[in-house]
Scaffold this motif. Structure first.
Motif, PDB file in Angstrom:
ATOM      1  N   ARG A   1       0.816  -1.219   0.000  1.00  0.00           N
ATOM      2  CA  ARG A   1       0.000   0.000   0.000  1.00  0.00           C
ATOM      3  C   ARG A   1       0.845   1.263   0.000  1.00  0.00           C
ATOM      4  NH1 ARG A   1      -3.878  -1.150   4.918  1.00  0.00           N
ATOM      5  NH2 ARG A   1      -2.137  -2.505   5.448  1.00  0.00           N
ATOM      6  N   ASP A   2       2.030   1.192   0.619  1.00  0.00           N
ATOM      7  CA  ASP A   2       2.881   2.380   0.700  1.00  0.00           C
ATOM      8  C   ASP A   2       4.339   1.959   0.541  1.00  0.00           C
ATOM      9  OD1 ASP A   2       4.157   4.744   1.196  1.00  0.00           O
ATOM     10  OD2 ASP A   2       3.357   5.035   3.228  1.00  0.00           O
ATOM     11  N   THR A   3       4.906   2.234  -0.609  1.00  0.00           N
ATOM     12  CA  THR A   3       6.289   1.831  -0.885  1.00  0.00           C
ATOM     13  C   THR A   3       7.296   2.617  -0.045  1.00  0.00           C
ATOM     14  OG1 THR A   3       6.359   3.377  -2.748  1.00  0.00           O
ATOM     15  CG2 THR A   3       5.792   1.080  -3.237  1.00  0.00           C
ATOM     16  N   ALA A   4       6.861   3.735   0.546  1.00  0.00           N
ATOM     17  CA  ALA A   4       7.769   4.562   1.350  1.00  0.00           C
ATOM     18  C   ALA A   4       7.770   4.150   2.825  1.00  0.00           C
ATOM     19  CB  ALA A   4       7.382   6.032   1.229  1.00  0.00           C
ATOM     20  N   ASP A   5       6.931   3.180   3.183  1.00  0.00           N
ATOM     21  CA  ASP A   5       6.829   2.743   4.574  1.00  0.00           C
ATOM     22  C   ASP A   5       7.786   1.582   4.818  1.00  0.00           C
ATOM     23  OD1 ASP A   5       6.179   1.880   7.081  1.00  0.00           O
ATOM     24  OD2 ASP A   5       4.031   1.681   6.713  1.00  0.00           O
ATOM     25  N   PRO A   6       8.851   1.801   5.611  1.00  0.00           N
ATOM     26  CA  PRO A   6       9.821   0.725   5.841  1.00  0.00           C
ATOM     27  C   PRO A   6       9.226  -0.493   6.538  1.00  0.00           C
ATOM     28  CG  PRO A   6      10.209   2.593   7.317  1.00  0.00           C
ATOM     29  CD  PRO A   6       9.206   3.038   6.311  1.00  0.00           C
ATOM     30  N   LYS A   7       8.110  -0.316   7.259  1.00  0.00           N
ATOM     31  CA  LYS A   7       7.458  -1.450   7.909  1.00  0.00           C
ATOM     32  C   LYS A   7       6.903  -2.423   6.864  1.00  0.00           C
ATOM     33  CE  LYS A   7       6.066   1.042  12.085  1.00  0.00           C
ATOM     34  NZ  LYS A   7       4.914   1.517  12.901  1.00  0.00           N
ATOM     35  N   LYS A   8       6.640  -1.918   5.681  1.00  0.00           N
ATOM     36  CA  LYS A   8       6.100  -2.744   4.606  1.00  0.00           C
ATOM     37  C   LYS A   8       7.190  -3.337   3.718  1.00  0.00           C
ATOM     38  CE  LYS A   8       1.780  -1.497   5.532  1.00  0.00           C
ATOM     39  NZ  LYS A   8       0.796  -2.465   6.077  1.00  0.00           N
ATOM     40  N   THR A   9       8.361  -2.718   3.707  1.00  0.00           N
ATOM     41  CA  THR A   9       9.358  -3.101   2.705  1.00  0.00           C
ATOM     42  C   THR A   9      10.706  -3.561   3.240  1.00  0.00           C
ATOM     43  OG1 THR A   9      10.137  -0.806   2.519  1.00  0.00           O
ATOM     44  CG2 THR A   9       8.336  -1.479   1.049  1.00  0.00           C
ATOM     45  N   LEU A  10      11.089  -3.105   4.426  1.00  0.00           N
ATOM     46  CA  LEU A  10      12.451  -3.344   4.896  1.00  0.00           C
ATOM     47  C   LEU A  10      12.792  -4.828   5.019  1.00  0.00           C
ATOM     48  CD1 LEU A  10      15.090  -2.072   5.804  1.00  0.00           C
ATOM     49  CD2 LEU A  10      14.185  -2.006   8.148  1.00  0.00           C
ATOM     50  N   HIS A  11      11.874  -5.616   5.593  1.00  0.00           N
ATOM     51  CA  HIS A  11      12.167  -7.040   5.784  1.00  0.00           C
ATOM     52  C   HIS A  11      12.300  -7.781   4.462  1.00  0.00           C
ATOM     53  CE1 HIS A  11       7.823  -7.006   5.233  1.00  0.00           C
ATOM     54  NE2 HIS A  11       7.812  -8.321   5.115  1.00  0.00           N
ATOM     55  N   LEU A  12      11.697  -7.235   3.414  1.00  0.00           N
ATOM     56  CA  LEU A  12      11.807  -7.844   2.084  1.00  0.00           C
ATOM     57  C   LEU A  12      13.078  -7.376   1.370  1.00  0.00           C
ATOM     58  CD1 LEU A  12       8.091  -7.410   0.945  1.00  0.00           C
ATOM     59  CD2 LEU A  12       9.168  -9.503   1.790  1.00  0.00           C
ATOM     60  N   SER A  13      13.433  -6.130   1.600  1.00  0.00           N
ATOM     61  CA  SER A  13      14.597  -5.545   0.915  1.00  0.00           C
ATOM     62  C   SER A  13      15.914  -6.220   1.288  1.00  0.00           C
ATOM     63  CB  SER A  13      14.690  -4.051   1.232  1.00  0.00           C
ATOM     64  OG  SER A  13      13.549  -3.370   0.768  1.00  0.00           O
ATOM     65  N   VAL A  14      15.950  -6.841   2.462  1.00  0.00           N
ATOM     66  CA  VAL A  14      17.202  -7.460   2.913  1.00  0.00           C
ATOM     67  C   VAL A  14      17.296  -8.945   2.523  1.00  0.00           C
ATOM     68  CG1 VAL A  14      17.437  -5.869   4.841  1.00  0.00           C
ATOM     69  CG2 VAL A  14      16.216  -8.026   5.190  1.00  0.00           C
ATOM     70  N   LEU A  15      16.319  -9.465   1.828  1.00  0.00           N
ATOM     71  CA  LEU A  15      16.349 -10.867   1.409  1.00  0.00           C
ATOM     72  C   LEU A  15      17.419 -11.087   0.343  1.00  0.00           C
ATOM     73  CD1 LEU A  15      12.505 -11.584   1.084  1.00  0.00           C
ATOM     74  CD2 LEU A  15      14.029 -12.439   2.880  1.00  0.00           C
ATOM     75  N   ASP A  16      17.958 -12.288   0.302  1.00  0.00           N
ATOM     76  CA  ASP A  16      18.931 -12.628  -0.738  1.00  0.00           C
ATOM     77  C   ASP A  16      18.296 -12.466  -2.113  1.00  0.00           C
ATOM     78  OD1 ASP A  16      20.804 -13.244   1.157  1.00  0.00           O
ATOM     79  OD2 ASP A  16      20.494 -15.412   1.084  1.00  0.00           O
ATOM     80  N   GLY A  17      18.964 -11.740  -2.984  1.00  0.00           N
ATOM     81  CA  GLY A  17      18.468 -11.525  -4.344  1.00  0.00           C
ATOM     82  C   GLY A  17      17.596 -10.301  -4.503  1.00  0.00           C
ATOM     83  N   ALA A  18      17.201  -9.695  -3.369  1.00  0.00           N
ATOM     84  CA  ALA A  18      16.274  -8.564  -3.431  1.00  0.00           C
ATOM     85  C   ALA A  18      16.876  -7.340  -4.114  1.00  0.00           C
ATOM     86  CB  ALA A  18      15.812  -8.197  -2.025  1.00  0.00           C
ATOM     87  N   LYS A  19      18.147  -7.111  -3.912  1.00  0.00           N
ATOM     88  CA  LYS A  19      18.778  -5.911  -4.461  1.00  0.00           C
ATOM     89  C   LYS A  19      18.621  -5.824  -5.971  1.00  0.00           C
ATOM     90  CE  LYS A  19      23.161  -3.393  -4.592  1.00  0.00           C
ATOM     91  NZ  LYS A  19      24.591  -3.373  -4.183  1.00  0.00           N
ATOM     92  N   ASP A  20      18.746  -6.973  -6.661  1.00  0.00           N
ATOM     93  CA  ASP A  20      18.698  -6.967  -8.124  1.00  0.00           C
ATOM     94  C   ASP A  20      17.353  -7.387  -8.698  1.00  0.00           C
ATOM     95  OD1 ASP A  20      21.446  -6.256  -8.357  1.00  0.00           O
ATOM     96  OD2 ASP A  20      21.989  -8.338  -7.917  1.00  0.00           O
ATOM     97  N   ARG A  21      16.579  -8.179  -7.904  1.00  0.00           N
ATOM     98  CA  ARG A  21      15.394  -8.790  -8.515  1.00  0.00           C
ATOM     99  C   ARG A  21      14.077  -8.549  -7.777  1.00  0.00           C
ATOM    100  NH1 ARG A  21      15.872 -13.786  -7.818  1.00  0.00           N
ATOM    101  NH2 ARG A  21      17.918 -13.944  -6.806  1.00  0.00           N
ATOM    102  N   LEU A  22      14.070  -7.637  -6.833  1.00  0.00           N
ATOM    103  CA  LEU A  22      12.821  -7.303  -6.138  1.00  0.00           C
ATOM    104  C   LEU A  22      12.455  -5.848  -6.412  1.00  0.00           C
ATOM    105  CD1 LEU A  22      10.547  -8.064  -4.146  1.00  0.00           C
ATOM    106  CD2 LEU A  22      12.052  -7.296  -2.288  1.00  0.00           C
ATOM    107  N   HIS A  23      11.244  -5.639  -6.907  1.00  0.00           N
ATOM    108  CA  HIS A  23      10.785  -4.292  -7.256  1.00  0.00           C
ATOM    109  C   HIS A  23       9.439  -4.035  -6.587  1.00  0.00           C
ATOM    110  CE1 HIS A  23      13.946  -4.408 -10.301  1.00  0.00           C
ATOM    111  NE2 HIS A  23      13.474  -5.587 -10.665  1.00  0.00           N
ATOM    112  N   PHE A  24       9.332  -2.899  -5.912  1.00  0.00           N
ATOM    113  CA  PHE A  24       8.103  -2.561  -5.193  1.00  0.00           C
ATOM    114  C   PHE A  24       7.176  -1.705  -6.054  1.00  0.00           C
ATOM    115  CE2 PHE A  24      11.098  -3.337  -1.678  1.00  0.00           C
ATOM    116  CZ  PHE A  24      10.371  -4.291  -0.972  1.00  0.00           C
ATOM    117  N   PHE A  25       5.882  -2.012  -5.952  1.00  0.00           N
ATOM    118  CA  PHE A  25       4.857  -1.246  -6.651  1.00  0.00           C
ATOM    119  C   PHE A  25       3.780  -0.848  -5.650  1.00  0.00           C
ATOM    120  CE2 PHE A  25       6.925  -3.371 -10.062  1.00  0.00           C
ATOM    121  CZ  PHE A  25       6.651  -2.673 -11.239  1.00  0.00           C
ATOM    122  N   LYS A  26       3.381   0.408  -5.694  1.00  0.00           N
ATOM    123  CA  LYS A  26       2.290   0.872  -4.841  1.00  0.00           C
ATOM    124  C   LYS A  26       0.965   0.489  -5.480  1.00  0.00           C
ATOM    125  CE  LYS A  26       0.422   4.993  -2.583  1.00  0.00           C
ATOM    126  NZ  LYS A  26       0.601   6.459  -2.341  1.00  0.00           N
ATOM    127  N   ALA A  27       0.077  -0.138  -4.708  1.00  0.00           N
ATOM    128  CA  ALA A  27      -1.214  -0.551  -5.252  1.00  0.00           C
ATOM    129  C   ALA A  27      -2.254  -0.593  -4.145  1.00  0.00           C
ATOM    130  CB  ALA A  27      -1.102  -1.920  -5.923  1.00  0.00           C
TER     131      ALA A  27
END
Length: 204
Positions: free
Chosen positions: A44-70
């Motif tokens: 819902r909010d790509t700027a909210d670290p509570k929604k994204t931080l735990h995913l951003s640190v996953l292996d492979g996330a740096k190159d292959r994880l992209h967030f979309f607001k919806a």
């Protein structure tokens, strides 16, 4: 299958996970990244670290994880996220405690949101859609659940029993959630039955 082989399964393939910050969705994202997929994660909010931080640190996330607001209630909100994907994992569904308006807070976002996601998938000609359900959709029908009973696609919770429980438990969030999940599952079967009819039963 070796870990190296597993990591190559999704190489070059793009998938989408809706409601990616949720518990089940987060595990789906983790497994998809581990298998080499490029993942588009809707929140819902790509700027909210509570929604994204735990995913951003996953292996492979740096190159292959992209967030979309919806947003579930915004028609077309998922168009960009699903466009070009092979598979969409739809996990987004609201669940709140202390619900004051069950229809507005639970039922409408779940039902309308599912239709919005499926509409985006249809426009993008997505090959496969995986929708996570809940035990809530089959738990309340008055049938015995003894060890020999097989729960299959013919099982649905009984709306009347759900409604009765809603009254008995003072319209609690849990029982409203059961009611919501039941209607979403019935809606899905109707949606795909209509599509299958349109394509002369060739929908898989």
């Amino acid at each position: 299958m070796s870990s190296a082989a597993a990591a190559m399964m999704g190489a070059g393939k793009v998938v989408c996970v809706t409601g990616a910050s949720g518990y089940i969705a987060s595990w789906i994202v983790k497994l998809l990244l581990a298998r080499g997929y490029t993942v588009r994660a809707t929140v819902r909010d790509t700027a909210d670290p509570k929604k994204t931080l735990h995913l951003s640190v996953l292996d492979g996330a740096k190159d292959r994880l992209h967030f979309f607001k919806a947003s579930l209630l915004e028609e077309g909100s998922f168009d960009a996220a699903v466009d070009g994907c092979e598979t969409v994992f739809h996990t987004a569904s609201p669940f709140y405690h202390n619900v004051k308006d069950p229809k507005a807070e639970l039922l409408d976002p779940a039902v309308k949101g599912t239709l919005n996601v499926l509409g985006s998938c249809k426009k993008a000609s997505i090959k496969k859609v995986v929708v996570t359900s809940s035990i809530a959709a089959v738990a309340y029908n008055g049938k015995p659940r003894t060890p020999e009973v097989i729960v299959d696609e013919t099982w649905f919770s009984d709306p009347h029993i759900c409604e009765k429980n809603q009254v008995l438990y003072h319209r609690s969030a849990i029982n409203n959630y059961f009611f919501t999940q039941l209607y979403v599952d019935i809606l899905l079967w109707q949606f795909f039955s209509c599509l299958a009819h349109m394509f002369n039963g060739k929908l898989s």
